[in-house]
Scaffold this motif. Structure first.
Motif, PDB file in Angstrom:
ATOM      1  N   SER A  60       4.418  -2.680  51.810  1.00 24.38           N
ATOM      2  CA  SER A  60       5.697  -3.364  51.603  1.00 24.38           C
ATOM      3  C   SER A  60       5.706  -4.731  52.281  1.00 24.38           C
ATOM      4  CB  SER A  60       6.842  -2.491  52.123  1.00 24.38           C
ATOM      5  OG  SER A  60       6.656  -2.219  53.493  1.00 24.38           O
ATOM      6  N   GLY A  61       6.843  -5.420  52.159  1.00 27.39           N
ATOM      7  CA  GLY A  61       7.015  -6.704  52.824  1.00 27.39           C
ATOM      8  C   GLY A  61       6.490  -7.904  52.050  1.00 27.39           C
ATOM      9  N   TRP A  62       6.445  -7.819  50.731  1.00 25.94           N
ATOM     10  CA  TRP A  62       5.951  -8.913  49.894  1.00 25.94           C
ATOM     11  C   TRP A  62       7.106  -9.751  49.364  1.00 25.94           C
ATOM     12  CZ3 TRP A  62       0.781  -9.711  49.525  1.00 25.94           C
ATOM     13  CH2 TRP A  62      -0.067  -8.646  49.816  1.00 25.94           C
ATOM     14  N   ARG A  63       6.828 -11.023  49.136  1.00 28.56           N
ATOM     15  CA  ARG A  63       7.755 -11.917  48.438  1.00 28.56           C
ATOM     16  C   ARG A  63       7.067 -12.395  47.167  1.00 28.56           C
ATOM     17  NH1 ARG A  63      12.040 -14.124  51.112  1.00 28.56           N
ATOM     18  NH2 ARG A  63      12.644 -14.614  48.969  1.00 28.56           N
ATOM     19  N   LEU A  64       7.849 -12.554  46.126  1.00 21.99           N
ATOM     20  CA  LEU A  64       7.336 -12.879  44.801  1.00 21.99           C
ATOM     21  C   LEU A  64       7.558 -14.344  44.467  1.00 21.99           C
ATOM     22  CD1 LEU A  64       6.203 -11.885  42.032  1.00 21.99           C
ATOM     23  CD2 LEU A  64       8.584 -11.422  41.396  1.00 21.99           C
ATOM     24  N   GLU A  85      -5.418 -22.892  47.244  1.00 25.52           N
ATOM     25  CA  GLU A  85      -4.458 -23.588  48.111  1.00 25.52           C
ATOM     26  C   GLU A  85      -3.913 -22.653  49.185  1.00 25.52           C
ATOM     27  OE1 GLU A  85      -2.056 -24.817  44.845  1.00 25.52           O
ATOM     28  OE2 GLU A  85      -3.434 -26.451  44.336  1.00 25.52           O
ATOM     29  N   LEU A  86      -3.619 -21.410  48.803  1.00 22.10           N
ATOM     30  CA  LEU A  86      -3.102 -20.455  49.774  1.00 22.10           C
ATOM     31  C   LEU A  86      -4.195 -19.991  50.732  1.00 22.10           C
ATOM     32  CD1 LEU A  86      -0.669 -18.443  47.495  1.00 22.10           C
ATOM     33  CD2 LEU A  86      -0.087 -20.147  49.223  1.00 22.10           C
ATOM     34  N   ALA A  87      -5.409 -19.806  50.226  1.00 26.94           N
ATOM     35  CA  ALA A  87      -6.516 -19.409  51.099  1.00 26.94           C
ATOM     36  C   ALA A  87      -6.796 -20.482  52.152  1.00 26.94           C
ATOM     37  CB  ALA A  87      -7.776 -19.142  50.280  1.00 26.94           C
ATOM     38  N   LEU A  93      -2.901 -13.096  49.454  1.00 28.40           N
ATOM     39  CA  LEU A  93      -2.055 -13.005  48.270  1.00 28.40           C
ATOM     40  C   LEU A  93      -2.458 -11.837  47.396  1.00 28.40           C
ATOM     41  CD1 LEU A  93      -3.426 -14.529  45.356  1.00 28.40           C
ATOM     42  CD2 LEU A  93      -3.901 -16.001  47.279  1.00 28.40           C
ATOM     43  N   PHE A  94      -1.545 -11.493  46.517  1.00 27.75           N
ATOM     44  CA  PHE A  94      -1.747 -10.470  45.494  1.00 27.75           C
ATOM     45  C   PHE A  94      -1.239 -11.109  44.212  1.00 27.75           C
ATOM     46  CE2 PHE A  94      -0.737  -6.766  42.992  1.00 27.75           C
ATOM     47  CZ  PHE A  94      -1.625  -5.778  43.411  1.00 27.75           C
ATOM     48  N   HIS A 103       2.179 -14.714  38.493  1.00 27.22           N
ATOM     49  CA  HIS A 103       2.977 -14.380  39.668  1.00 27.22           C
ATOM     50  C   HIS A 103       2.042 -14.232  40.863  1.00 27.22           C
ATOM     51  CE1 HIS A 103       6.321 -13.334  36.958  1.00 27.22           C
ATOM     52  NE2 HIS A 103       5.378 -12.826  36.204  1.00 27.22           N
ATOM     53  N   VAL A 104       2.528 -14.633  42.019  1.00 32.33           N
ATOM     54  CA  VAL A 104       1.790 -14.471  43.263  1.00 32.33           C
ATOM     55  C   VAL A 104       2.715 -13.809  44.260  1.00 32.33           C
ATOM     56  CG1 VAL A 104       0.659 -15.702  45.157  1.00 32.33           C
ATOM     57  CG2 VAL A 104       0.387 -16.533  42.819  1.00 32.33           C
ATOM     58  N   LEU A 105       2.218 -12.788  44.924  1.00 24.56           N
ATOM     59  CA  LEU A 105       2.967 -12.161  46.013  1.00 24.56           C
ATOM     60  C   LEU A 105       2.298 -12.533  47.322  1.00 24.56           C
ATOM     61  CD1 LEU A 105       2.883  -9.706  43.548  1.00 24.56           C
ATOM     62  CD2 LEU A 105       4.735  -9.039  45.061  1.00 24.56           C
ATOM     63  N   VAL A 106       3.112 -12.915  48.300  1.00 25.96           N
ATOM     64  CA  VAL A 106       2.634 -13.194  49.652  1.00 25.96           C
ATOM     65  C   VAL A 106       3.493 -12.386  50.610  1.00 25.96           C
ATOM     66  CG1 VAL A 106       1.816 -15.514  49.050  1.00 25.96           C
ATOM     67  CG2 VAL A 106       4.114 -15.225  50.018  1.00 25.96           C
ATOM     68  N   LYS A 107       2.949 -12.071  51.762  1.00 25.17           N
ATOM     69  CA  LYS A 107       3.724 -11.343  52.757  1.00 25.17           C
ATOM     70  C   LYS A 107       4.901 -12.197  53.215  1.00 25.17           C
ATOM     71  CE  LYS A 107       1.818  -7.328  53.485  1.00 25.17           C
ATOM     72  NZ  LYS A 107       2.614  -6.132  53.634  1.00 25.17           N
ATOM     73  N   ASP A 108       6.042 -11.561  53.452  1.00 24.70           N
ATOM     74  CA  ASP A 108       7.249 -12.266  53.879  1.00 24.70           C
ATOM     75  C   ASP A 108       6.990 -13.117  55.113  1.00 24.70           C
ATOM     76  OD1 ASP A 108      10.108 -12.791  53.619  1.00 24.70           O
ATOM     77  OD2 ASP A 108      10.288 -11.653  55.479  1.00 24.70           O
ATOM     78  N   ALA A 109       6.203 -12.609  56.039  1.00 24.62           N
ATOM     79  CA  ALA A 109       5.913 -13.347  57.273  1.00 24.62           C
ATOM     80  C   ALA A 109       5.119 -14.618  57.011  1.00 24.62           C
ATOM     81  CB  ALA A 109       5.160 -12.447  58.254  1.00 24.62           C
ATOM     82  N   GLU A 110       4.474 -14.720  55.845  1.00 23.81           N
ATOM     83  CA  GLU A 110       3.666 -15.893  55.511  1.00 23.81           C
ATOM     84  C   GLU A 110       4.324 -16.784  54.467  1.00 23.81           C
ATOM     85  OE1 GLU A 110      -0.060 -14.049  54.396  1.00 23.81           O
ATOM     86  OE2 GLU A 110      -0.774 -14.192  56.452  1.00 23.81           O
ATOM     87  N   LEU A 111       5.555 -16.458  54.063  1.00 20.92           N
ATOM     88  CA  LEU A 111       6.215 -17.209  53.000  1.00 20.92           C
ATOM     89  C   LEU A 111       6.378 -18.683  53.351  1.00 20.92           C
ATOM     90  CD1 LEU A 111       7.594 -17.253  50.227  1.00 20.92           C
ATOM     91  CD2 LEU A 111       9.741 -16.687  51.403  1.00 20.92           C
TER      92      LEU A 111
END
Length: 129
Positions: A60-64, A85-87, A93-94, A103-111
Motif C-alpha cells: 500500500s501507500g502508492w500515489r497514481l 527521470e524518476l530513477a 515506480l510501478f 500510468h505511474v505509481l510512486v510511493k506517497d513518501a516519494e511523491l
C-alpha cells in the motif's frame, strides 16, 4: 521526449496479489483506476486503497500519476522517459498502461521528489499541490 501533461490523482492506491486462479474481484471505483491482471502465476490488482480484495497480499501507500491522453500507439519511449527521470531522482515506480494512456505509481513518501523530477524534465504536473 516531448513535454507530457501528467495529473496526480487523488487518494491512496494499493497493489495487491491474489493467488493464481483466485476469483477476479468485482471492484467498482467510478472515479478511480482499477486494473486486474491475471497470469498463470498470480492475479494482480491495482485499486484505490479502500477497495483491496480480502485475503490479498498488499503493498500500500502508492500515489497514481496519469499521463493525459489519449496517446497514439505510435508514440514511443513515454514509460522509458518517465522511468529514467524518476530513477535519476531515486524514485521507485510501478507502471501500467491502458488503451488510452500510461500510468505511474510512486510511493506517497516519494511523491514530492517525483513531481519535482518530472517538472525539472519539462513535464507539466497538475494536482500535486
Amino acid at each position: 521526449m516531448k513535454r507530457l501533461a501528467i495529473d496526480v490523482q487523488p487518494g491512496e492506491y494499493a497493489v495487491a496479489r491474489l493467488e493464481p486462479g483466485a476469483p477476479v474481484p468485482g471492484l467498482d471505483a467510478p472515479d478511480g483506476l482499477v486494473s486486474i491482471t491475471r497470469t498463470p502465476a498470480e492475479t494482480s490488482v491495482i485499486c484505490p486503497a479502500g477497495l483491496v480484495p480480502e485475503g490479498a497480499r498488499v503493498e500500500s501507500g502508492w500515489r497514481l500519476l496519469t499521463v493525459r491522453g489519449p496517446l497514439a500507439f505510435t508514440l514511443t519511449g513515454i514509460i522509458a522517459a518517465l522511468a529514467s527521470e524518476l530513477a535519476s531522482a531515486g524514485v521507485a515506480l510501478f507502471t501500467l498502461s491502458t488503451f488510452d494512456t500510461d500510468h505511474v505509481l510512486v510511493k506517497d513518501a516519494e511523491l514530492t521528489r517525483a513531481v519535482a523530477a518530472l517538472r525539472a524534465a519539462g513535464h507539466e504536473v497538475a494536482g500535486a499541490d
